[in-house]
Scaffold this motif. Sequence first.
Motif, PDB file in Angstrom:
ATOM      1  N   GLU A 161       0.826  -1.212   0.000  1.00 32.29           N
ATOM      2  CA  GLU A 161       0.000   0.000   0.000  1.00 32.29           C
ATOM      3  C   GLU A 161       0.864   1.267   0.000  1.00 32.29           C
ATOM      4  O   GLU A 161       0.616   2.207  -0.742  1.00 32.29           O
ATOM      5  N   VAL A 172      -4.744   2.057  -0.877  1.00 32.96           N
ATOM      6  CA  VAL A 172      -5.715   1.078  -0.376  1.00 32.96           C
ATOM      7  C   VAL A 172      -6.474   0.477  -1.548  1.00 32.96           C
ATOM      8  O   VAL A 172      -7.023   1.187  -2.386  1.00 32.96           O
ATOM      9  N   THR A 178      -5.600  -5.384  -0.692  1.00 32.84           N
ATOM     10  CA  THR A 178      -4.873  -5.080   0.545  1.00 32.84           C
ATOM     11  C   THR A 178      -5.813  -5.032   1.738  1.00 32.84           C
ATOM     12  O   THR A 178      -5.428  -5.391   2.862  1.00 32.84           O
TER      13      THR A 178
END
Length: 703
Positions: A575, A647, A651
């Motif tokens: 991320e 994001v 994830t």
Amino acid sequence: MEEPSDDGIRELMYQLESAAIKCSERCLYQSSKWAAEMLDSLRPLDHDDTDLESPMDMTDSPIPPANPYIQIRDPAESALEKQESYKYLLAKSYFDTREYDRCAAVFLPPSTPPVPLSVSSPNSKSKTSRTSKKGKDAASPFQASKISKPQTQNPYPKLSQKSLFLALYAKYLAGEKRKDEETEMVLGPADGGMAVNRELSGLARGLDGWLSDRTAKGLDDQGQGWLEYLYAVVLLKGRNEELAKKWLIRSVHQNPYHWGAWQELNDLLGSTEDLRQILELLPQNVMSLVFYVYCSQELYQATEDTYRSLSELQTMFPESAFLKTQHALLLYHSKDFEEASHIFEDILTTSPHRLDSLDHYSNILYVMDHRPQLAFVAQVATATDKFRPETCCVVGNYYSLKSEHEKAVMYFRRALTLDRNFLSAWTLMGHEYIEMKNTHTAIESYRRAVDVNRKDYRAWYGLGQAYEVLDMSFYALFYYQRAAALRPYDPKMWQAVGSCYAKMGRVEQSIQALKRALVAGSLQPDESSHGGASPGSVSRKILDPETLHQIATLYERLGDEEEAAAYMELTLQQESGAPVNENSDEESSSDSEHSSPSDGEIEHSGDEDPDRPRRHRHKRKPRRAKESFAAQNDDSLVSESWNGTGVTATTSKARLWLAQYASRNGDLDRADQLAGELCQDGIEVEEAKALMRDVRARREDAA
């Protein structure tokens, strides 16, 4: 290779000029065009004393010296050519008007017409002859040559090699013309190779006898390379590849500037190992260097050595559209679409009527979703020649980009009607049938593509896709392995292999394949490598979170929660683009990073990209269950940087899994932290809130 001097450039000028003239005399027009274009693109001489405005009296100019670079001709051949000069002009005029049988008959006794002119009993003999030819002869054009004794005597009259080549080449093309006339529509009921060139067996016997006779007389060193080339072409049609390779090598030694022989030789190479072996047997000149660059591009080897050789050639041929095209295709294979499109744009600006390789340019514009530019290229190509296969593919790509798949198929069929061996059209038509959910016809299109070129990883990959749609994972795995063997540094190939292994329940092999995909996807070209995906000059970048998550899920299936948690952590780290723990990933995949694609899990029988990376392809794949990965473009792995992915759904799933894992193992603080982050992300919110309530309850119970 050192930069050539003026004498070296002058020699190249003489050789290419001679090649262009000789190829044109023998009606090898594509090779003649290639030689003439390369000649025109040579760098100018540094010391050119010619002054166009000089008032020199041409009548007083001395006779120029003989060309020192042209080989001394055989006096006997020269005498024969002089005797046949008028007949040769007649034969060539017939050839140019596509009267191939008449051309051959000028020098050789006319053969029996293809339709028997029988006066007696039209019912008996003609019927039996036709039914017999539908069987063995139709199945193999070399059936007669296999049954009969090998030809050991020269069956042809005393002719110069120049006249004999023209006559035999005309017979070959006459057979090809009749074969095309007998062939039905593209992908029709009888479009399966039943029609054959019936001249091939006679040509094979005759050329074998002619060459054997010259060997017996010790005249091998006086060959010109043209008839050797024709014999190799005939052998290739009969699938006798090893013998054809031998004669092609002899041909390029005797006649190194005939580009057609080099192209046929390239078609025989199935891997980089084949290329390395054959380079030792070739003449050491500039044509071998051109051949090396061309074969490397065909084998998707965008390495430092390839670019260095290309750079050397471009110092000699700075304006060569052919070499610029090879550069653009190398970038295309490395998914550097932006730079490749700039090169093609420059070629189109310089030569707006040049249609060669324009179908590849349309593929690049398709991937980049540049619809206005693709429409412009289609207009330019149509205005130049609407009945060229390249034009049809460009227009087909344009309609495909507009999602008008029926029209796209129509244009790809038109391209194949013009040239049955046009590889791009077979592969692109297969893509269209996949979009139309006509899987069986797509399979047939891809099969025809690999028949034309076994090095086309796009067609192998397309076959894997089609069989996966049919839930035939074993077949899909076989074809994906073929594609991965050709493209070992393409993560998409290994992701497909890993997905098939997972569907078949072979979890450990699936993990190994996905680790290879991770390694391939984590390599990006260094700036000095010109876009090449060479393992020798690469830099690290973020790993693909989807692949990491798949590996973690597979470890969970094996019951190894610790390894699954490690890969979930790696997924989460992507991320922010934080440096990953090399020990947790690289060591576990070290066995796959440096291994050959042909050992272990790659089991293919010696033969080694969808023709363009399709924009809609992931949406069609049943194996891509995650929406975030299905929405990615094919070049997403190339375009990502160390800023991280941010994001994503993948994830967030890893974060939820890690929160639940921490909760199960009593790490309530970590579980509460991850669940709180999930609530902020806005993904998996309900599960995160439930987990937070559970953590709060457990804390209260503990208190």
